[in-house]
Design a protein around this motif. Structure first.
Motif, mmCIF file in Angstrom:
data_model
loop_
_atom_site.group_PDB
_atom_site.id
_atom_site.type_symbol
_atom_site.label_atom_id
_atom_site.label_comp_id
_atom_site.label_asym_id
_atom_site.label_seq_id
_atom_site.Cartn_x
_atom_site.Cartn_y
_atom_site.Cartn_z
ATOM 1 N N SER A 220 1.492 -1.645 6.432
ATOM 2 C CA SER A 220 2.494 -0.603 6.637
ATOM 3 C C SER A 220 3.739 -1.076 6.187
ATOM 4 N N VAL A 221 4.162 -2.479 5.831
ATOM 5 C CA VAL A 221 5.567 -2.858 5.581
ATOM 6 C C VAL A 221 6.018 -2.143 4.165
ATOM 7 N N PRO A 222 5.208 -2.054 3.118
ATOM 8 C CA PRO A 222 5.742 -1.278 2.017
ATOM 9 C C PRO A 222 6.127 0.105 2.260
ATOM 10 N N ALA A 223 5.469 0.676 3.156
ATOM 11 C CA ALA A 223 5.620 1.961 3.421
ATOM 12 C C ALA A 223 6.989 2.437 4.055
ATOM 13 N N LEU A 224 7.254 1.263 5.375
ATOM 14 C CA LEU A 224 8.205 1.173 5.951
ATOM 15 C C LEU A 224 9.587 0.924 5.466
ATOM 16 N N PRO A 252 10.771 -1.118 -2.459
ATOM 17 C CA PRO A 252 9.125 -1.316 -2.866
ATOM 18 C C PRO A 252 9.191 -0.537 -4.219
ATOM 19 N N TYR A 253 10.261 0.547 -4.297
ATOM 20 C CA TYR A 253 10.158 1.300 -5.665
ATOM 21 C C TYR A 253 10.563 0.576 -6.831
ATOM 22 N N PRO A 259 4.882 3.779 -3.041
ATOM 23 C CA PRO A 259 4.396 2.821 -2.264
ATOM 24 C C PRO A 259 3.902 3.421 -0.855
ATOM 25 N N MET A 260 4.418 4.337 -0.447
ATOM 26 C CA MET A 260 3.976 5.228 0.684
ATOM 27 C C MET A 260 2.311 5.507 0.803
ATOM 28 N N GLN A 261 2.030 6.028 -0.474
ATOM 29 C CA GLN A 261 0.650 6.343 -0.632
ATOM 30 C C GLN A 261 -0.383 5.250 -0.636
ATOM 31 N N ALA A 262 0.264 4.139 -1.284
ATOM 32 C CA ALA A 262 -0.418 3.011 -1.478
ATOM 33 C C ALA A 262 -0.784 2.338 -0.068
ATOM 34 N N SER A 263 0.229 2.475 0.706
ATOM 35 C CA SER A 263 0.241 1.852 2.047
ATOM 36 C C SER A 263 -0.761 2.734 2.901
ATOM 37 N N VAL A 317 7.548 1.815 -14.472
ATOM 38 C CA VAL A 317 6.854 1.670 -13.054
ATOM 39 C C VAL A 317 5.820 2.487 -12.963
ATOM 40 N N ARG A 318 4.716 2.120 -12.584
ATOM 41 C CA ARG A 318 3.388 2.914 -12.427
ATOM 42 C C ARG A 318 3.108 3.238 -10.922
#
Length: 435
Positions: A220-224, A252-253, A259-263, A317-318
């Protein structure tokens, strides 16, 4: 048609009809004599609709939690009827959430008036839903809890979103809403129709439950951190109708454009493993496919039209491939040359090979009163103390950047800063001189 069916139909149809009519009659739609100019009207109308949807989603999630609590302690329960989800008739649940989350922002009015009106309606109607709702002897306690934990926050969230006020409050309530949706309601719905169970996770071996929870916390860290970046750098939120005021390419961007979707995908995969649900695993694949083939192209099209700088960022950035080095503009870090901890920290940061970061002696900073490490971003962002070190780590590879995201989280950073101060890493008086 039985009386119970009529009651359930009315509980859903009346709120839905009122929501549609009130949205169509809102001032931004041009049905009132004081019409808003067309360009502004469209934007305001979309924002009001977005605020109403957000209020509904919060109320829907919070009512789900409150009803689970109410049924567990005996405040009230629901008849076991067809069309129930988590023990609650879904039509009643949706209508209730519309009344408490969407209708208030469409009708406007004072907060206290809405609270009193909804409380009065509940006191009037709940005892009359005898065939659908069984009230316990202390159901009024549950009513007070629902008003305080569901209605009031839903009203505030919708109102703040509409008026773009209280950014921190909006972020916290949005985070609560979408965490509940993605990590509780979505998995529950999938497992209700497929396989798997929460009991596999909650009643399994303690070590396995603990491991899954800890891995989810790490995921959850990247999303937060991305949510924090939207608020701090962009002055907005991840919600499409409450977006940042500027394109955010830091945090993260700088490594990943979603990053939110990945988390979320990683956390759902861990939940699928913990609940032993192949259905949830398949749903996780569906989330990736939806994001990759539908959401991402639409978002790129919208950002290309609104943000000229997006094209350069999108080339570098992908969405699903993490960069080895950040897409980061130039920033400055000020560390003291006369402080042992500071010189050791500088050596550590330099060993990570930061990109786009200039480290200067704090003694050369031109503003009198600098007492901690200071990070100065190209957009004017200034972060001091441990937060400055966390920002500096985000100029290195993704591993060190992850450490920086974790250290920079709002709850983590103050606690660690307090511990660091107690171990001799606190503020220091440094002489400032002109360059």
């Amino acid at each position: 048609m039985t009386e119970l069916v009529v009651i359930r139909w009315l509980c859903l149809a009346v709120p839905v009809a009122l929501t549609v009519v009130l949205w169509r009659r809102s001032p931004e739609r041009g049905w009132e004599w004081r019409q808003t100019p067309p360009a502004t009207a469209g934007a305001d109308g979309n924002r009001r609709a977005g605020a109403a949807l957000l209020g509904f989603l919060f109320a829907f999630v919070a009512l789900g939690v409150t009803n689970q609590l109410a049924m567990s302690v005996g405040w009230w329960s629901f008849a076991p009827v067809v069309g129930s989800f988590l023990g609650v008739p879904l039509d009643l649940w949706i209508g209730w959430a519309l009344c408490w989350g969407a209708l208030p922002v469409l009708l406007s009015g004072r907060l206290l008036l809405w609270v009193l009106t909804c409380a009065w309606l509940d006191l009037l109607l709940m005892p009359r839903l005898d065939g659908l709702v069984q009230l316990g002897p202390h159901w009024l306690y549950g009513e007070v809890v629902a008003l305080l934990l569901v209605l009031v926050p839903a009203l505030l969230l919708a109102r703040w979103t509409l008026e773009r006020r209280r950014l921190n409050g909006r972020v916290i309530l949005q985070l609560t809403t979408f965490t509940g949706l993605v990590l509780w309601l979505l998995p529950s719905a999938v497992m209700d129709q497929g396989d798997g169970s929460w009991s596999h996770l909650l009643d399994g071996p303690v070590w396995r439950t603990s491991l899954i929870v800890q891995l989810m916390a790490l995921a959850s860290v990247p999303a937060l951190a991305a949510v924090v970046e939207f608020a701090v750098r962009g002055r907005g939120t991840p919600y499409p109708w409450d977006p940042p005021e500027r394109l955010v390419t830091t945090g993260p961007y700088a490594y990943l454009s979603n990053p939110m979707q990945a988390s979320v995908v990683v956390m759902l995969a861990l939940l699928a493993l913990g609940t032993q649900s192949w259905s949830l695993a398949l749903a996780t694949v569906g989330v990736v496919s939806f994001s990759r083939f539908l959401a991402d192209p639409h978002e790129r099209e919208q950002l290309n039209a609104r943000q000229p700088e997006w094209r350069a960022y999108d080339r570098e950035v992908r969405p699903w491939i993490v960069r080895r080095r950040p897409y980061q503009p130039q920033a400055e870090l000020y560390l003291s040359e006369t402080c042992t901890i500071c010189t050791q920290t500088r050596a550590l940061i330099e060993s990570t090979g930061p990109r786009g970061l200039t480290i200067n002696p704090a003694e050369t900073y031109t503003v009198v009163g600098l007492r901690r490490a200071l990070y100065v971003g190209p957009d004017g962002l200034r972060v001091s103390g441990l937060g400055a070190i966390a920002r500096a780590f985000q100029h290195s590879g993704p591993g060190w950047a992850y450490v920086g995201w974790l250290l920079g989280l709002p709850v983590v950073r103050p606690v660690l800063q307090l511990l660091l101060d107690g171990m001799g890493g606190g503020a220091r008086d440094l002489p400032a001189r002109s360059p």
